[in-house]
Design an enzyme around this catalytic site. Structure first.
Site, PDB file in Angstrom:
ATOM      1  N   GLU A 144      53.493  34.918  52.285  1.00 50.42           N
ATOM      2  CA  GLU A 144      53.320  35.607  53.629  1.00 50.42           C
ATOM      3  C   GLU A 144      52.185  35.067  54.459  1.00 50.42           C
ATOM      4  O   GLU A 144      52.246  35.317  55.708  1.00 50.42           O
ATOM      5  CB  GLU A 144      53.578  37.159  53.492  1.00 50.42           C
ATOM      6  CG  GLU A 144      52.046  37.763  53.196  1.00 50.42           C
ATOM      7  CD  GLU A 144      51.468  37.607  51.794  1.00 50.42           C
ATOM      8  OE1 GLU A 144      52.348  36.737  50.996  1.00 50.42           O
ATOM      9  OE2 GLU A 144      50.353  38.110  51.586  1.00 50.42           O
ATOM     10  N   CYS A 165      52.369  38.562  44.380  1.00 49.19           N
ATOM     11  CA  CYS A 165      50.915  38.977  43.729  1.00 49.19           C
ATOM     12  C   CYS A 165      50.877  40.212  43.008  1.00 49.19           C
ATOM     13  O   CYS A 165      51.592  40.083  42.013  1.00 49.19           O
ATOM     14  CB  CYS A 165      49.939  39.019  44.898  1.00 49.19           C
ATOM     15  SG  CYS A 165      48.145  38.801  44.125  1.00 49.19           S
ATOM     16  N   HIS A 174      50.640  33.915  47.680  1.00 52.05           N
ATOM     17  CA  HIS A 174      50.783  34.797  48.960  1.00 52.05           C
ATOM     18  C   HIS A 174      51.668  33.900  49.767  1.00 52.05           C
ATOM     19  O   HIS A 174      50.950  33.496  51.003  1.00 52.05           O
ATOM     20  CB  HIS A 174      49.563  35.194  49.372  1.00 52.05           C
ATOM     21  CG  HIS A 174      49.148  36.357  48.716  1.00 52.05           C
ATOM     22  ND1 HIS A 174      49.397  37.533  49.082  1.00 52.05           N
ATOM     23  CD2 HIS A 174      48.244  36.580  47.733  1.00 52.05           C
ATOM     24  CE1 HIS A 174      48.809  38.563  48.092  1.00 52.05           C
ATOM     25  NE2 HIS A 174      48.074  37.776  47.345  1.00 52.05           N
TER      26      HIS A 174
END
Ligand code: MN
Length: 239
Positions: free
Chosen positions: A215, A109, A213
């Site tokens: 994660e 990001c 994202h």
């Protein structure tokens, strides 16, 4: 031996304290794929930055507030409402030296935007304002582990080798995106409205940036662990 992965942190000021912190999902994604995470505070002393780079085997540039447009020679439009010069200068310094040393880098990001700006690129300061017919990229009510839009992955690329498919559904929490591509970078994924969703390096062994994202997806969708696995493995190869 586990590779040591430096993770960049937010720079937040509260009324009574200043915090350098980051989402545990970044930390956990590194742990679950065999890396040893170390959080990096936003210090601004070149000697100390060099010392960090002697210790760590790879860097994860995390999400966060907008990079100040001053870093790409523009003034901010009003949609840019918070920037941190402390974090910007630390991360740019860290990136530049890591890049020189060919240290593996994963940018997420803000992280992909940081890579691009550090290599001389620019950003759309606000996608919806500046790009006609752009789709949604920043839903305010979505949980982090909800898939929101599709991306098209280009082959050949490391990203394609990792996911082994040309279409992928990802989450999306960004109002900015890459405009002019930085030096020696190539686009490896776009969304259907043409927004750049992933890049990698033409000249470094492992330099990948993604606009989504991963994660936040590693627990619910295990294929996103593959990206962290590839990154941690690249770091291990450097140990
Ligand atoms: Mn997006």
């Amino acid at each position: 031996m586990k590779p040591i992965i430096g993770i960049t942190t937010f720079d937040q000021s509260q009324i009574t304290k200043k915090l350098n912190s980051v989402s545990y999902n970044y930390i956990n994604s590194i742990i679950m794929t065999g890396g040893l995470p170390v959080l990096l505070p936003n210090i601004n002393n070149k000697e100390d930055v060099l010392k960090y780079l002697d210790i760590i085997d790879g860097i994860l540039f995390t999400g966060g507030v907008d990079i100040s447009p001053l870093n790409y020679f523009e003034n901010p439009i009003k949609q840019v409402d918070y920037t941190s010069s402390r974090r910007d200068s630390f991360e740019l310094e860290l990136f530049n030296i890591a890049y020189e040393r060919n240290i593996p880098i994963l940018g997420i990001c803000r992280g992909v935007q940081l890579i691009n700006v550090a290599l001389g690129g620019t950003l759309y300061q606000d996608i919806n304002l500046e790009i006609a017919d752009s789709l949604g990229h920043c839903p305010s009510e979505m949980p982090g582990d909800e898939l929101y839009h599709s991306i098209d992955i280009k082959s050949p690329s490391i990203l394609f080798d990792i996911f082994k498919q040309e279409k992928l559904f990802v989450n999306s929490f960004h109002h900015q995106a890459i405009k002019k591509l930085g030096r020696n970078l190539k686009i490896t994924a776009k969304s259907s409205d043409g927004i750049i969703e992933a890049i990698e390096s033409n000249e470094r062994d492992f330099l990948i940036g993604v606009q989504w994202h991963p994660e936040d997806l590693t627990q619910r969708y295990c294929e996103f662990q593959n990206l962290f696995q590839a990154f941690v493995q690249a770091c291990k190869n450097k140990v």
